[in-house]
Design a protein around this motif. Sequence first.
Motif, PDB file in Angstrom:
ATOM      1  N   GLN A 130      22.072 -38.297  17.048  1.00 52.67           N
ATOM      2  CA  GLN A 130      21.166 -37.362  16.398  1.00 52.67           C
ATOM      3  C   GLN A 130      21.983 -36.413  15.529  1.00 52.67           C
ATOM      4  OE1 GLN A 130      18.358 -35.511  19.041  1.00 52.67           O
ATOM      5  NE2 GLN A 130      18.290 -37.289  20.390  1.00 52.67           N
ATOM      6  N   LEU A 131      21.566 -36.264  14.280  1.00 50.09           N
ATOM      7  CA  LEU A 131      22.342 -35.490  13.328  1.00 50.09           C
ATOM      8  C   LEU A 131      22.028 -34.007  13.410  1.00 50.09           C
ATOM      9  CD1 LEU A 131      22.169 -37.861  10.238  1.00 50.09           C
ATOM     10  CD2 LEU A 131      23.887 -37.761  12.065  1.00 50.09           C
ATOM     11  N   PRO A 132      23.018 -33.150  13.182  1.00 51.89           N
ATOM     12  CA  PRO A 132      22.794 -31.705  13.229  1.00 51.89           C
ATOM     13  C   PRO A 132      22.136 -31.219  11.948  1.00 51.89           C
ATOM     14  CG  PRO A 132      25.053 -32.151  12.629  1.00 51.89           C
ATOM     15  CD  PRO A 132      24.424 -33.492  12.935  1.00 51.89           C
ATOM     16  N   ALA A 133      21.610 -30.019  12.001  1.00 48.77           N
ATOM     17  CA  ALA A 133      21.060 -29.397  10.800  1.00 48.77           C
ATOM     18  C   ALA A 133      22.187 -29.062   9.826  1.00 48.77           C
ATOM     19  CB  ALA A 133      20.302 -28.125  11.174  1.00 48.77           C
TER      20      ALA A 133
ATOM     21  N   LYS B   3      28.378 -35.475  18.884  1.00 48.83           N
ATOM     22  CA  LYS B   3      29.152 -36.712  18.798  1.00 48.83           C
ATOM     23  C   LYS B   3      28.599 -37.649  17.728  1.00 48.83           C
ATOM     24  CE  LYS B   3      30.552 -36.972  23.684  1.00 48.83           C
ATOM     25  NZ  LYS B   3      30.503 -37.825  24.901  1.00 48.83           N
ATOM     26  N   LYS B   4      29.516 -38.334  17.072  1.00 41.86           N
ATOM     27  CA  LYS B   4      29.151 -39.465  16.221  1.00 41.86           C
ATOM     28  C   LYS B   4      29.875 -40.667  16.809  1.00 41.86           C
ATOM     29  CE  LYS B   4      28.417 -40.951  11.503  1.00 41.86           C
ATOM     30  NZ  LYS B   4      26.984 -41.183  11.821  1.00 41.86           N
ATOM     31  N   THR B   5      29.126 -41.563  17.406  1.00 45.39           N
ATOM     32  CA  THR B   5      29.716 -42.572  18.283  1.00 45.39           C
ATOM     33  C   THR B   5      30.503 -43.642  17.546  1.00 45.39           C
ATOM     34  OG1 THR B   5      27.908 -42.212  19.819  1.00 45.39           O
ATOM     35  CG2 THR B   5      29.242 -44.183  20.144  1.00 45.39           C
ATOM     36  N   GLY B   6      29.922 -44.285  16.535  1.00 47.72           N
ATOM     37  CA  GLY B   6      30.629 -45.367  15.870  1.00 47.72           C
ATOM     38  C   GLY B   6      30.893 -46.496  16.837  1.00 47.72           C
ATOM     39  N   ASP B   7      32.150 -46.935  16.938  1.00 48.67           N
ATOM     40  CA  ASP B   7      32.554 -47.942  17.905  1.00 48.67           C
ATOM     41  C   ASP B   7      32.585 -47.283  19.281  1.00 48.67           C
ATOM     42  OD1 ASP B   7      33.854 -49.710  19.581  1.00 48.67           O
ATOM     43  OD2 ASP B   7      35.520 -50.116  18.232  1.00 48.67           O
ATOM     44  N   PRO B   8      31.695 -47.672  20.202  1.00 52.36           N
ATOM     45  CA  PRO B   8      31.632 -46.989  21.494  1.00 52.36           C
ATOM     46  C   PRO B   8      32.866 -47.182  22.363  1.00 52.36           C
ATOM     47  CG  PRO B   8      30.198 -48.906  21.481  1.00 52.36           C
ATOM     48  CD  PRO B   8      30.654 -48.709  20.067  1.00 52.36           C
TER      49      PRO B   8
ATOM     50  N   ARG C 222      35.797 -46.608  21.307  1.00 49.84           N
ATOM     51  CA  ARG C 222      36.762 -45.652  20.783  1.00 49.84           C
ATOM     52  C   ARG C 222      36.199 -44.236  20.937  1.00 49.84           C
ATOM     53  NH1 ARG C 222      39.184 -48.528  15.287  1.00 49.84           N
ATOM     54  NH2 ARG C 222      39.848 -50.447  16.343  1.00 49.84           N
ATOM     55  N   PRO C 223      37.076 -43.225  20.888  1.00 51.47           N
ATOM     56  CA  PRO C 223      36.589 -41.851  21.065  1.00 51.47           C
ATOM     57  C   PRO C 223      35.565 -41.471  19.999  1.00 51.47           C
ATOM     58  CG  PRO C 223      38.974 -41.940  21.282  1.00 51.47           C
ATOM     59  CD  PRO C 223      38.548 -43.276  20.756  1.00 51.47           C
ATOM     60  N   ALA C 224      34.414 -40.980  20.432  1.00 45.19           N
ATOM     61  CA  ALA C 224      33.396 -40.548  19.484  1.00 45.19           C
ATOM     62  C   ALA C 224      33.925 -39.411  18.627  1.00 45.19           C
ATOM     63  CB  ALA C 224      32.143 -40.102  20.236  1.00 45.19           C
ATOM     64  N   MET C 225      33.562 -39.429  17.349  1.00 42.73           N
ATOM     65  CA  MET C 225      33.991 -38.394  16.430  1.00 42.73           C
ATOM     66  C   MET C 225      33.253 -37.086  16.706  1.00 42.73           C
ATOM     67  SD  MET C 225      34.136 -40.697  12.919  1.00 42.73           S
ATOM     68  CE  MET C 225      35.211 -39.596  11.984  1.00 42.73           C
ATOM     69  N   LEU C 226      33.821 -35.982  16.225  1.00 44.11           N
ATOM     70  CA  LEU C 226      33.144 -34.696  16.263  1.00 44.11           C
ATOM     71  C   LEU C 226      32.251 -34.598  15.032  1.00 44.11           C
ATOM     72  CD1 LEU C 226      36.077 -32.311  17.287  1.00 44.11           C
ATOM     73  CD2 LEU C 226      34.528 -33.608  18.765  1.00 44.11           C
ATOM     74  N   LEU C 227      31.095 -33.991  15.193  1.00 43.79           N
ATOM     75  CA  LEU C 227      30.097 -33.960  14.133  1.00 43.79           C
ATOM     76  C   LEU C 227      29.501 -32.563  14.016  1.00 43.79           C
ATOM     77  CD1 LEU C 227      28.231 -35.644  12.168  1.00 43.79           C
ATOM     78  CD2 LEU C 227      26.708 -35.941  14.139  1.00 43.79           C
ATOM     79  N   ILE C 228      29.491 -32.020  12.800  1.00 43.90           N
ATOM     80  CA  ILE C 228      28.854 -30.738  12.556  1.00 43.90           C
ATOM     81  C   ILE C 228      28.058 -30.798  11.256  1.00 43.90           C
ATOM     82  CG2 ILE C 228      30.593 -29.370  13.782  1.00 43.90           C
ATOM     83  CD1 ILE C 228      31.731 -28.572  11.029  1.00 43.90           C
ATOM     84  N   GLY C 229      27.081 -29.927  11.162  1.00 41.35           N
ATOM     85  CA  GLY C 229      26.366 -29.793   9.913  1.00 41.35           C
ATOM     86  C   GLY C 229      27.234 -29.102   8.886  1.00 41.35           C
ATOM     87  N   CYS C 230      27.255 -29.628   7.649  1.00 39.53           N
ATOM     88  CA  CYS C 230      28.069 -29.041   6.593  1.00 39.53           C
ATOM     89  C   CYS C 230      27.717 -29.712   5.277  1.00 39.53           C
ATOM     90  CB  CYS C 230      29.561 -29.224   6.886  1.00 39.53           C
ATOM     91  SG  CYS C 230      30.665 -28.374   5.722  1.00 39.53           S
TER      92      CYS C 230
END
Length: 415
Positions: A152-155, A344-349, A351-359
Amino acid sequence: MSPISRPGRAVLGASVVALTMVVATACGPDNADPAVTAAPGVTAGASGTPGAAPIKLPTLEELKTWKLEDWDKWAQANVITPAVKGYWTLQKLLDAKPKPLPQPAPEGTQPPAQPTGAAPATSAPASAAPATAAPTAQPTAAQPGGGGGADQLPAMVPAKPVAHPFPKNMHVNGKIFFKDGNEDYVCSGTVVSDPANPGKSNLVWTASHCLHGGKGNKYYTDITFAPAFNSNGVLSNGNKQAKLEDAEPYGEWTATSGMVSPQWAAEADPEKGGPWSQYDFGIVKVANPSPGGKSLEETVGGSVPLWFNAPRDQVGAVSNYGFPEGKPFDGVELEHCDGGKPSKKTGDPSRPAMLLIGCNMTGGSSGGGWYATKDGKPALVSDTSIGNGANTYEAGPYLEDVAQHMFEYFSKKAK
């Protein structure tokens, strides 16, 4: 997922060997790569010399067994050609640009299978670092597990420029300029603390895609770091009449050695992005433009410690910094998004999920530092890697074991 600045073409053991980071001085980029005996799991030709065999990607478990000599062999495939003195004129700096913002990888894209392991929490070295701006409260996304459905994407969070003149603790942020073929491009980077040289770091953290063209390719050329670029605002409001020395208060620091993750060099297709973005981090060592001068950290007045394996529940509000170049930005302002607690932005599960922020930052902000608070002080927990075409979010790699081991080696051995 795709890098946002431009499309285009990692447990230390006890043994030590004499071989150090190789830097090409007389050779051009086409003949700079030495013949090497591959480290376990890596085929020679890692830097993309024409005709070289492709890299056999080591698994994370294999990387955990690498000793210093294995990293030495990998370092031989990480050759940086120092920038040509005087190459970067003010006009070239102003004309350098990122290519159009790529779209994220389509949902359901099948990544290459690569096992990973659990990462223990570690502590980053204490060091001077900039204070982040007070975060703006923003809604954040749910944090899914390894493969539990779509993220789920952030604002969206609007970027805000750092006021001129920059506060002294913001001088660790800078622009990275590099050349790919006949084109000039830009990214962002951060002065990071060097455990092997406390208080005297010459290390700059950025994204892999700001240094290396990915699978089948090699390092870019003329890689240069300009700390505190336009800190006094001389280039603001469309002014192009300033002198180069006014726009670069600390001058241009050329990269003398560098390293990207094996995953990036083996897999990456920067035009499309993909699971390699989860390892999109890189490091360069730079040299003072005045021979015999002070270190980068001494010159700018500080550095940012890296926080590897930061427990996700302890990473609170994050602010990311960079010099976005794509519209509506013009590349001369240091911007930041106070994105709140990252999701989180999972991508390849696997591998470590990426950090995700609104920007809403755009191309050029790639490689810029992500700051979180550790023990009451800012620490770097990621770098900007990807964004979406609508410019509503940015994501950066989670810096776990691979990033930590690569950095520890580089800190000890880079020349």
